[in-house]
Design an enzyme around this catalytic site. Structure first.
Site, mmCIF file in Angstrom:
data_model
loop_
_atom_site.group_PDB
_atom_site.id
_atom_site.type_symbol
_atom_site.label_atom_id
_atom_site.label_comp_id
_atom_site.label_asym_id
_atom_site.label_seq_id
_atom_site.Cartn_x
_atom_site.Cartn_y
_atom_site.Cartn_z
ATOM 1 N N HIS A 290 -6.639 27.510 12.320
ATOM 2 C CA HIS A 290 -6.978 27.169 13.707
ATOM 3 C C HIS A 290 -7.754 28.320 14.371
ATOM 4 C CE1 HIS A 290 -5.509 24.520 17.303
ATOM 5 N NE2 HIS A 290 -6.770 24.865 17.432
ATOM 6 N N SER A 293 -12.758 28.827 16.498
ATOM 7 C CA SER A 293 -13.385 29.303 17.737
ATOM 8 C C SER A 293 -13.228 30.800 17.948
ATOM 9 C CB SER A 293 -12.778 28.570 18.940
ATOM 10 O OG SER A 293 -11.397 28.885 19.080
#
Length: 331
Positions: A290, A293
């Site tokens: 995850h 970004s």
């Protein structure tokens, strides 16, 4: 004077650009040790004062002091505005803040970094990265036929800011992008936009299928056995949305029979993903924790969103990326 909460690291980074606001805003900070300080004077505070504003970013929410940061926000009698560095709002902590804040704004600049993640994973798959790495480990010199993004057909489900960032890149490289979203009409980077009802008909056309949807009751387990059975056997499946969008047992079963050919996941149902999860060891799955970004550009983009909205807030102008409070009241 308004009082605004920042993580100490965020304030240190932004301090040169906050000069001149000392008469309008009292910045208070929480450091990694959970200690509170006055930003301008560095004076230690016994506790955080009531807050008018807060900027919640990775510095704050991935720090050891996240509990102190959250407590300061939730204990404030009247939080006027909260700026999130994230685009999504379904995290339980963010829901609690959204229910409290009069104004809640999001940030979408991380879409650029996430789009590069999608491009990286797709290029690795199409250019036979797994096969080449296996051959290198064996010391095996063998030419391997690969594919290109040029001419590839992409289906992006949940065509919002991330989808547009992906679509611009794929289109520039000669791919064809179809977006799935509830709102009809033209969208940057997409050759076509289709309604969610067209999903199952579009899956057999796509070489690359990318999930970017939020997690809602309607989208939970949307990528299920029937979904994977409709995909091309040579296709790539990717998830940049939420782990709960995917029936992970169905995904592994589908990969075992070769439909789709490979999966790349930046999100999983349980995070952190337990070491014993079979997802880690499946030969047709690539996993990242995850962190699609997590780049300096994303940090800078979130800072810019906060600073732009701070100026608007202080000048009494409408805030950008404002979320309707009903989204939090409904849970």
């Amino acid at each position: 004077m308004k009082t605004c909460l920042l993580h100490a690291r965020t304030f240190a980074r932004l301090r040169p650009r906050l000069k001149g606001l000392d008469a309008a805003v009292r910045f208070v900070t929480v450091d990694d040790a959970g200690k509170a300080h006055d930003g301008w004077t560095s004076t230690a505070l016994a506790e955080l004062p009531p807050l008018d504003m807060a900027f919640g970013n990775a510095d704050a929410f991935f720090a050891p002091s996240v509990r102190e940061f959250m407590t300061g926000i939730l204990k404030s009698p009247a939080l006027d505005w909260f700026q999130s560095a994230a685009a999504g709002i379904e995290n339980p902590a963010l829901v609690m803040i959204g229910q409290k804040a009069k104004y809640y704004t999001t940030n979408h600049t991380q879409a650029e970094s996430m789009a590069e993640w999608a491009l990286w994973q797709a290029l690795d798959f199409l250019r036979a990265g797994p096969a080449h790495r296996t051959q290198q480990a064996r010391g095996q010199w063998q030419r391997t036929n690969a594919r290109e993004i040029r001419g590839s057909r992409w289906l992006v489900i949940g065509y919002g800011s991330i989808g547009e960032a992906v679509g611009r890149r794929v289109t520039a490289l000669g791919g064809e992008v179809t977006g799935i979203r509830r709102t009809p009409g033209h969208a940057t980077g997409a050759a076509r936009i289709e309604a969610p009802s067209a999903l199952m008909a579009e899956l057999p056309r796509a070489d690359v299928v990318l999930l970017c949807s939020p997690h809602t009751p309607e989208t939970e387990n949307m990528a299920n056995a029937a979904f994977f059975a409709a995909m091309l056997p040579e296709a790539l499946f990717m998830n940049l949305g939420r782990g709960a969008l995917v029936d992970e047992d169905a995904l592994m079963a589908a990969l075992d029979v070769g439909r789709p050919a490979f999966a790349a996941l930046d999100v999983t149902r349980t995070e952190p993903l337990p070491a014993e999860s079979p997802l880690w060891r499946h030969p047709a799955i690539a996993i990242t924790p995850h962190d699609s970004s997590d780049t300096p550009g994303t940090v800078a983009g979130a800072d810019e969103t906060f600073l732009a909205n701070l100026t608007r807030y202080l000048q009494g102008e409408p805030l950008k990326h404002l979320v309707d409070r009903a989204a939090f009241v409904s849970g």
